[in-house]
Design an enzyme around this catalytic site. Structure first.
Site, PDB file in Angstrom:
ATOM      1  N   HIS A   1     -11.472  -5.427   7.718  1.00  0.00           N
ATOM      2  CA  HIS A   1     -12.118  -4.974   6.498  1.00  0.00           C
ATOM      3  C   HIS A   1     -13.381  -4.212   6.335  1.00  0.00           C
ATOM      4  O   HIS A   1     -14.291  -3.962   5.585  1.00  0.00           O
ATOM      5  CB  HIS A   1     -13.098  -6.354   6.152  1.00  0.00           C
ATOM      6  CG  HIS A   1     -11.180  -7.233   5.647  1.00  0.00           C
ATOM      7  ND1 HIS A   1     -10.493  -7.457   6.623  1.00  0.00           N
ATOM      8  CD2 HIS A   1     -11.016  -7.771   3.941  1.00  0.00           C
ATOM      9  CE1 HIS A   1      -9.431  -8.829   5.847  1.00  0.00           C
ATOM     10  NE2 HIS A   1      -9.933  -8.163   4.427  1.00  0.00           N
TER      11      HIS A   1
ATOM     12  N   GLU B   1       0.332  -1.110   0.008  1.00  0.00           N
ATOM     13  CA  GLU B   1      -0.274   0.127   0.564  1.00  0.00           C
ATOM     14  C   GLU B   1       0.703   1.365  -0.274  1.00  0.00           C
ATOM     15  O   GLU B   1       0.995   2.345  -0.733  1.00  0.00           O
ATOM     16  CB  GLU B   1      -0.852  -0.125   1.087  1.00  0.00           C
ATOM     17  CG  GLU B   1      -1.934  -1.247   1.081  1.00  0.00           C
ATOM     18  CD  GLU B   1      -1.500  -2.425   1.383  1.00  0.00           C
ATOM     19  OE1 GLU B   1      -0.637  -2.902   1.917  1.00  0.00           O
ATOM     20  OE2 GLU B   1      -2.403  -3.283   0.969  1.00  0.00           O
TER      21      GLU B   1
END
Lengths: 325, 396
Positions: free
Chosen positions: A130, A61
């Site tokens: 999540h 990321e």
């Protein structure tokens, strides 16, 4: 042309339009190519625009955001995807220390038109990391703009506007609403990206929400109407900047404000709204500004997430508490 | 760029066998008797510490006397500027200064290997590189005086802003290089970082991205042996240049105190990048002769004898000996350069003392390119607050 689309397809349409209109626009992230993203939001884009425009990245990321910064410095307009909210933190350093500040550091000589798309929020039964709502962590940082559409039409237009914006924009997509259909008018002229919108008129109390919580707020207003209470629902749409003028007008009309968001209440965006609206509307308020949202606890396992999330009952409880003053 | 190399560029993952490779093994130089990161590694050298020119099978260099004098001038002026900035910090004119002392050859040699259309991403110690890129030295002082956070236009000299967060800029360089490749340009991108930064995840991610996208970036690691007080042994068990192998691109260690070797190796690395062969890692094996910054005290952690070992390898002295061996520079040259150095120092000193503080309202400028209502509101409130003092003064 108005078309009825799920929110995820509206995001896809916005990306497609932007890729088509400007060769400098790039889509990049993990699994965005052949797979079309884990939510299929980028479905078909790589097939039509090629691997050089729709770029599958290594699983890194910080690397996604760091290289997007470099591409922006070279004149590109990268639209990055972070696969899930809780995975943005490896990139947080690049976003906060580099992306947000580089324009100021160069005294305005360079621009960083980078969009960071993040599917956020809970309610889909996922495992940990999540389902989070980290918007306040970004709103605290000067140099970033943060928006969160609640419906398909806004998702389409707000993403197009975010891509055209010369500032870095953190674009929070309400993943629990990806499959909700709405009319998307691709010919219309969009309102300002950072304007809040009154989505239901009312007189007794203002219910303020953004992203996935707008749907909950509208359901709460419907339920309250059955009990004879008139709630005005405002979709905040933008978390940084916040359109306080629109919120103020609504609160001056209703005299009460309840803010609902999925993120933890403590140091959340509701706290900032409560403070500012208290300053602006002190003599109009019939009750303190109340907040309904997540707890000061890690996002819980999916089996009890409905207790953590500000659902219909907890929002209405907040409304009742505000009306009781 | 040739047709073949463009094809290689487009193919992305193609690896070629034409990368400069070490043939002759040479024992690694060791810093003051310390191990310098695991196993000994061969090191490219074209100039001995005594100033004697030696040849290397993979890295040749044709250079005129005029060019040699130019490199010497760059190194001397960079060191003089650096010394002046250090003095200005001691006199309270700068809040902090990171000295480049000892790293002049690594910086000048690498920067002079580049073309104007190449792009450089520095860390915060690349004063010599900035000099070679044509950035006015006084521009570098602003952030250390506290009047801005950089301030120069990176696109004027293709020299990005100094980056304080360790290793961040290596990813920016990689992304920029990916853009260069997309544009079909044959420019190269040079990313500077240190031995400490080699431990950062961003540097590892930059290696990965550059390798898989075949980005035309040269990773230029100035291994100056110390990351503040942490020695290279605390960063790695293998010589840093060997890291490249695991990512699938060439790495080479060069004597970072040998300006000719650095020039030759960086030229080769830049050519490797611009010809479509992807990234390359250059480890310039050098030494930070001063403190990390003026806030640091190396006497607390550095062995006493280490500095003396490296002083014997002084990069400026080495080239001076070479010039004198060749008879390529006479006393008049050195005298004129001394005068030029003093003039540069005087100019910098004058500039810093006349450098204005920014207006307090400057804090609100350039936060956003397209504006932000909160910034507008706070700017107006603070302006009104400041104005209230003026009103009060008038009343009295």
């Amino acid at each position: 042309m108005a078309e009825r689309l799920p929110l995820a397809k509206a995001v896809n349409a916005a990306l497609r339009t932007a890729l088509d209109a400007d060769p400098k626009v790039l889509v990049m992230g993990e699994d965005v190519g052949k797979l079309g993203g884990v939510f299929r939001v980028t479905d078909g884009l790589q097939k039509d625009f090629g691997e050089d425009r729709v770029i599958d990245t290594p699983l890194a990321e910080s690397g996604i955001i760091g290289t997007a910064i470099g591409l922006a410095l070279r004149g590109y307009r990268p639209v990055t995807e972070i696969q899930f909210d809780g995975f943005v933190f490896p990139a947080y350093d690049q976003i906060v220390t580099q992306l947000a500040k580089m324009h100021a550091r160069a005294l305005g000589k360079i621009r960083l038109p980078v969009v960071v798309r993040i599917p956020f929020g809970g309610g889909i039964g996922a495992v940990e990391h999540h389902s989070e709502s980290p918007e306040a962590l970004f709103a605290h940082v000067a140099g970033l703009k943060i928006v969160a559409p609640s419906n398909a039409h806004d998702a389409y237009w707000m993403l197009r506007q975010a891509i055209e914006c010369d500032d870095p924009v953190i674009f929070f997509e309400p993943k629990a609403r990806y499959w909700d259909k709405g009319d998307v008018d691709t010919d219309g002229i969009p309102g300002p990206l950072h304007a809040a919108r009154v989505v239901r008129e009312g007189t007794d109390l203002t219910l303020l929400a953004y992203g996935p919580t707008v749907k909950t707020a509208l359901a709460a207003a419907e339920a309250a109407a059955d009990e004879g209470t008139s709630l005005e629902v405002v979709d905040m749409r933008s978390v940084s900047p916040i359109d306080f003028d629109t919120i103020q007008r609504s609160v001056e009309k209703t005299g009460r404000l309840v803010v609902a968001h999925e993120a933890p209440v403590f140091f959340g965006s509701g706290a900032e709204i409560a403070a500012r609206i208290t300053e602006r509307c002190f003599y109009h308020l019939e009750a303190p500004v109340l907040r309904v949202g997540g707890f000061h606890a890690p996002y819980p396992p999916a089996r009890i997430e409905e207790d953590y999330l500000p659902g219909l009952d907890r929002v209405l409880d907040g409304v009742d508490r505000a009306l009781a003053y | 760029m040739t047709v073949e190399s463009r094809a290689a560029h487009g193919s992305g993952a193609r690896k070629t066998a034409t990368a400069p490779r070490k043939k002759a093994a040479r024992p690694a130089r060791r810093g003051g008797g310390r191990s310098t990161g695991g196993a000994a590694g061969a090191m490219v050298q074209l100039l001995t510490p005594e100033g004697e020119r030696v040849e290397h099978p993979d890295y040749s260099l044709d250079i005129t006397d005029d060019e040699l004098r130019g490199l010497y001038r760059d190194m001397v002026l960079s060191r003089r500027f650096d010394a002046e900035a250090t003095a200005l910090q001691r006199q309270g004119e700068l809040g902090l200064w990171p000295s480049l002392l000892g790293q002049e050859a690594a910086q000048i040699g690498s920067a002079r290997a580049l073309r104007p259309d190449d792009y450089v991403f520095p860390t915060y110690r690349e004063h010599g590189v900035a000099w070679c890129r044509g950035v006015d030295p006084q521009m570098l002082l602003g952030m250390f005086r506290g009047v801005n956070h950089g301030g120069w236009d990176p696109n004027t000299n293709n020299f990005h802003l100094y980056t304080i967060v360790i290793g961040s800029q290596v990813l920016h360089a990689t992304g920029y290089a990916m853009g260069v490749a997309k544009d079909g340009s044959d420019a190269a991108v040079l990313a500077y970082f240190g031995d400490g930064a080699s431990s950062q995840g961003d540097v590892a991610e930059a290696f990965t991205f550059s390798a898989v996208y075949n980005a035309p970036v040269v990773f230029f690691c100035q291994n100056n042996q110390w990351a503040i007080s942490e020695p290279t042994e605390r960063q790695t068990r293998v010589p840093l240049y060997q890291r490249a192998q695991g990512y699938g691109f060439p790495g080479v260690r060069v004597d970072g105190n040998d300006v000719l070797a650095v020039l030759a190796v960086t030229r080769a690395a830049a050519e490797h990048a611009r010809s479509g062969q992807g990234p390359m890692l250059v480890e310039a094996f050098t030494y930070r002769m001063g403190a990390h910054t003026t806030s640091d005290d190396p006497t607390r952690y550095r062995p006493d004898d280490e500095l003396a070992v490296w002083e014997a390898r002084d990069p400026i002295l080495r080239l001076r000996r070479h010039l004198e061996r060749l008879g390529a520079a006479d006393a008049a040259f050195f005298t004129a350069l001394d005068e030029e150095s003093d003039a540069l120092a005087r100019r910098v000193r004058e500039a810093i003392r006349t450098m204005p503080d920014p207006d307090p309202m400057a804090a609100f400028e350039h936060v956003y390119a397209d504006g932000h209502t909160l910034v507008d509101e706070e700017r107006a409130q603070y302006a009104a607050y400041l104005a209230s003092f003026a009103d009060h003064a008038e009343e009295n």
